[in-house]
Design a protein around this motif. Structure first.
Motif, mmCIF file in Angstrom:
data_model
loop_
_atom_site.group_PDB
_atom_site.id
_atom_site.type_symbol
_atom_site.label_atom_id
_atom_site.label_comp_id
_atom_site.label_asym_id
_atom_site.label_seq_id
_atom_site.Cartn_x
_atom_site.Cartn_y
_atom_site.Cartn_z
ATOM 1 N N VAL A 116 1.340 -5.388 -3.440
ATOM 2 C CA VAL A 116 -0.060 -5.494 -3.868
ATOM 3 C C VAL A 116 -0.243 -4.842 -5.231
ATOM 4 O O VAL A 116 -0.915 -5.402 -6.120
ATOM 5 N N LEU A 117 0.345 -3.689 -5.427
ATOM 6 C CA LEU A 117 0.249 -2.996 -6.717
ATOM 7 C C LEU A 117 0.832 -3.853 -7.838
ATOM 8 O O LEU A 117 0.235 -3.966 -8.925
ATOM 9 N N LEU A 118 1.967 -4.470 -7.595
ATOM 10 C CA LEU A 118 2.597 -5.326 -8.600
ATOM 11 C C LEU A 118 1.722 -6.527 -8.937
ATOM 12 O O LEU A 118 1.536 -6.871 -10.116
ATOM 13 N N VAL A 119 1.142 -7.154 -7.928
ATOM 14 C CA VAL A 119 0.276 -8.313 -8.161
ATOM 15 C C VAL A 119 -0.941 -7.915 -8.991
ATOM 16 O O VAL A 119 -1.337 -8.628 -9.928
ATOM 17 N N LEU A 120 -1.550 -6.784 -8.681
ATOM 18 C CA LEU A 120 -2.724 -6.331 -9.438
ATOM 19 C C LEU A 120 -2.364 -6.030 -10.888
ATOM 20 O O LEU A 120 -3.124 -6.345 -11.813
ATOM 21 N N GLY B 243 6.204 -0.431 11.496
ATOM 22 C CA GLY B 243 5.063 -0.650 10.619
ATOM 23 C C GLY B 243 5.090 0.227 9.385
ATOM 24 O O GLY B 243 4.721 -0.225 8.292
ATOM 25 N N LEU B 244 5.526 1.452 9.535
ATOM 26 C CA LEU B 244 5.595 2.354 8.383
ATOM 27 C C LEU B 244 6.619 1.869 7.370
ATOM 28 O O LEU B 244 6.439 2.050 6.157
ATOM 29 N N ARG B 245 7.701 1.267 7.846
ATOM 30 C CA ARG B 245 8.696 0.712 6.910
ATOM 31 C C ARG B 245 8.098 -0.464 6.134
ATOM 32 O O ARG B 245 8.359 -0.633 4.940
ATOM 33 N N TRP B 246 7.313 -1.282 6.821
ATOM 34 C CA TRP B 246 6.656 -2.407 6.152
ATOM 35 C C TRP B 246 5.585 -1.922 5.173
ATOM 36 O O TRP B 246 5.369 -2.528 4.122
ATOM 37 N N ALA B 247 4.931 -0.840 5.509
ATOM 38 C CA ALA B 247 3.757 -0.396 4.747
ATOM 39 C C ALA B 247 4.087 -0.115 3.286
ATOM 40 O O ALA B 247 3.343 -0.545 2.384
ATOM 41 N N ALA B 248 5.170 0.594 3.035
ATOM 42 C CA ALA B 248 5.520 0.944 1.659
ATOM 43 C C ALA B 248 5.809 -0.312 0.835
ATOM 44 O O ALA B 248 5.390 -0.418 -0.328
ATOM 45 N N VAL B 249 6.500 -1.257 1.432
ATOM 46 C CA VAL B 249 6.833 -2.497 0.717
ATOM 47 C C VAL B 249 5.567 -3.293 0.409
ATOM 48 O O VAL B 249 5.369 -3.781 -0.717
ATOM 49 N N LEU B 250 4.688 -3.414 1.384
ATOM 50 C CA LEU B 250 3.465 -4.197 1.200
ATOM 51 C C LEU B 250 2.553 -3.579 0.152
ATOM 52 O O LEU B 250 1.986 -4.290 -0.698
ATOM 53 N N ARG C 36 5.329 -10.863 12.969
ATOM 54 C CA ARG C 36 6.680 -10.673 12.439
ATOM 55 C C ARG C 36 7.109 -9.212 12.447
ATOM 56 O O ARG C 36 8.274 -8.899 12.707
ATOM 57 N N SER C 37 6.190 -8.321 12.146
ATOM 58 C CA SER C 37 6.531 -6.894 12.105
ATOM 59 C C SER C 37 6.542 -6.276 13.494
ATOM 60 O O SER C 37 7.189 -5.261 13.732
ATOM 61 N N GLY C 38 5.788 -6.894 14.419
ATOM 62 C CA GLY C 38 5.654 -6.318 15.745
ATOM 63 C C GLY C 38 4.825 -5.055 15.760
ATOM 64 O O GLY C 38 4.867 -4.277 16.712
ATOM 65 N N SER C 39 4.049 -4.843 14.682
ATOM 66 C CA SER C 39 3.296 -3.591 14.544
ATOM 67 C C SER C 39 1.927 -3.863 13.938
ATOM 68 O O SER C 39 1.791 -4.673 13.021
ATOM 69 N N LEU C 40 0.924 -3.154 14.427
ATOM 70 C CA LEU C 40 -0.409 -3.256 13.836
ATOM 71 C C LEU C 40 -0.489 -2.498 12.516
ATOM 72 O O LEU C 40 -1.378 -2.753 11.701
ATOM 73 N N VAL C 41 0.457 -1.598 12.283
ATOM 74 C CA VAL C 41 0.445 -0.797 11.054
ATOM 75 C C VAL C 41 0.683 -1.667 9.825
ATOM 76 O O VAL C 41 0.117 -1.410 8.753
ATOM 77 N N ALA C 42 1.484 -2.709 9.946
ATOM 78 C CA ALA C 42 1.789 -3.563 8.794
ATOM 79 C C ALA C 42 0.541 -4.261 8.245
ATOM 80 O O ALA C 42 0.252 -4.156 7.043
ATOM 81 N N PRO C 43 -0.236 -4.988 9.056
ATOM 82 C CA PRO C 43 -1.470 -5.564 8.510
ATOM 83 C C PRO C 43 -2.482 -4.518 8.079
ATOM 84 O O PRO C 43 -3.240 -4.739 7.133
ATOM 85 N N ILE C 44 -2.511 -3.373 8.744
ATOM 86 C CA ILE C 44 -3.388 -2.283 8.296
ATOM 87 C C ILE C 44 -3.024 -1.870 6.879
ATOM 88 O O ILE C 44 -3.890 -1.705 6.022
ATOM 89 N N ALA C 45 -1.732 -1.708 6.613
ATOM 90 C CA ALA C 45 -1.279 -1.279 5.288
ATOM 91 C C ALA C 45 -1.629 -2.308 4.218
ATOM 92 O O ALA C 45 -2.102 -1.951 3.130
ATOM 93 N N LEU C 46 -1.399 -3.589 4.519
ATOM 94 C CA LEU C 46 -1.710 -4.631 3.539
ATOM 95 C C LEU C 46 -3.207 -4.703 3.278
ATOM 96 O O LEU C 46 -3.645 -4.783 2.115
ATOM 97 N N HIS C 47 -3.997 -4.646 4.327
ATOM 98 C CA HIS C 47 -5.453 -4.718 4.200
ATOM 99 C C HIS C 47 -5.972 -3.546 3.379
ATOM 100 O O HIS C 47 -6.801 -3.714 2.475
ATOM 101 N N TRP C 48 -5.483 -2.349 3.676
ATOM 102 C CA TRP C 48 -5.919 -1.171 2.913
ATOM 103 C C TRP C 48 -5.531 -1.304 1.447
ATOM 104 O O TRP C 48 -6.334 -1.020 0.552
ATOM 105 N N ALA C 49 -4.295 -1.712 1.176
ATOM 106 C CA ALA C 49 -3.821 -1.808 -0.205
ATOM 107 C C ALA C 49 -4.656 -2.800 -1.008
ATOM 108 O O ALA C 49 -5.054 -2.519 -2.138
#
Length: 233
Positions: A73-77, A62-69, A201-214
């Motif tokens: 989001v930053l790029l889209v904004l 999840g932490l690996r996914w978090a930075a990418v996500l 897909r990530s197998g981790s709750l951290v990935a959606p947490i990261a996207l939601h927070w961002a």
């Protein structure tokens, strides 16, 4: 029974946060407390940390996914801000009226430890895992995402008055409330599907947490900054 208990906890938290909790700190306390109770219910149901996406391997993934996500989001904004037509989305009184201190509180405390912690633990963690064990992934994603949409029923009632982009479509008067709420429920249900798929897909709750927070925290920060430096009027 565990699923019914989890839904009862969420109903109580939603009611407290939208009708009774006026203090910003109390909102976070309610969310943290509800999260703790949901995790206890998950343990009662026999769910493992792996099923919740919270075991050590899942946290590392999840932490690996978090930075990418967060970067996406930053790029889209930034792209939205660069396009004149996209800037209307940043006209939001909920962010524009915040002081610096309140902005930091919202972005770094209320959103991650209140909104995101509870919603992701509930809808992509506990409920998703419970339903998936009983009915499979498709049912888990569909039901939890639909519940996620209805979770936003009460918060959506004032969006047409606070966000200029929404008001331009539905109007900012009483007549615009019902269609705004309906679209908000549908949109957040679709967002729930995306977050569930990310969880799978990530197998981790951290990935959606990261996207939601961002999305939430960076969205607040950009709306706050845009109202001061990039938007006319």
């Amino acid at each position: 029974m565990p699923i019914v208990s989890a839904l009862a906890v969420l109903a109580a938290a939603n009611l407290l946060n939208n009708w009774l909790a006026r203090s910003p700190a109390l909102y976070v306390v309610i969310c943290v407390a509800a999260t703790a109770v949901l995790l206890l219910i998950a343990r009662w149901d026999g769910l493992t940390l792996a099923e919740l996406g919270l075991d050590a391997a899942a946290l590392r993934r999840g932490l690996r996914w978090a930075a990418v996500l967060a970067g996406v989001v930053l790029l889209v904004l930034l792209l939205l801000l660069a396009v004149p037509a996209g800037r209307k989305a940043f006209r939001d009184a909920r962010a524009a009226d915040l002081s610096v201190g309140r902005l930091l509180w919202v972005a770094l405390v209320r959103v991650p430890f209140g909104t995101v912690l509870l919603e992701e633990t509930a809808f992509r963690g506990v409920l998703w895992a419970m339903i998936r064990r009983r009915r499979g992934t498709a049912w888990a994603t569909g039901v939890s995402s639909l519940l996620f949409g209805f979770w936003h029923l009460m918060p959506a009632r004032g969006i047409n008055r606070s966000n200029a982009a929404v008001a331009s479509v539905f109007g900012d008067g009483p007549a615009g409330v019902a269609p705004t709420v309906a679209v908000a429920i549908a949109a957040t249900a679709v967002a729930g599907v995306v977050l569930c798929e990310l969880r799978r897909r990530s197998g981790s709750l951290v990935a959606p947490i990261a996207l939601h927070w961002a999305v939430n925290s960076l969205g607040y920060a950009f709306a706050w900054a845009a109202s001061r430096w990039w938007l006319d009027g």
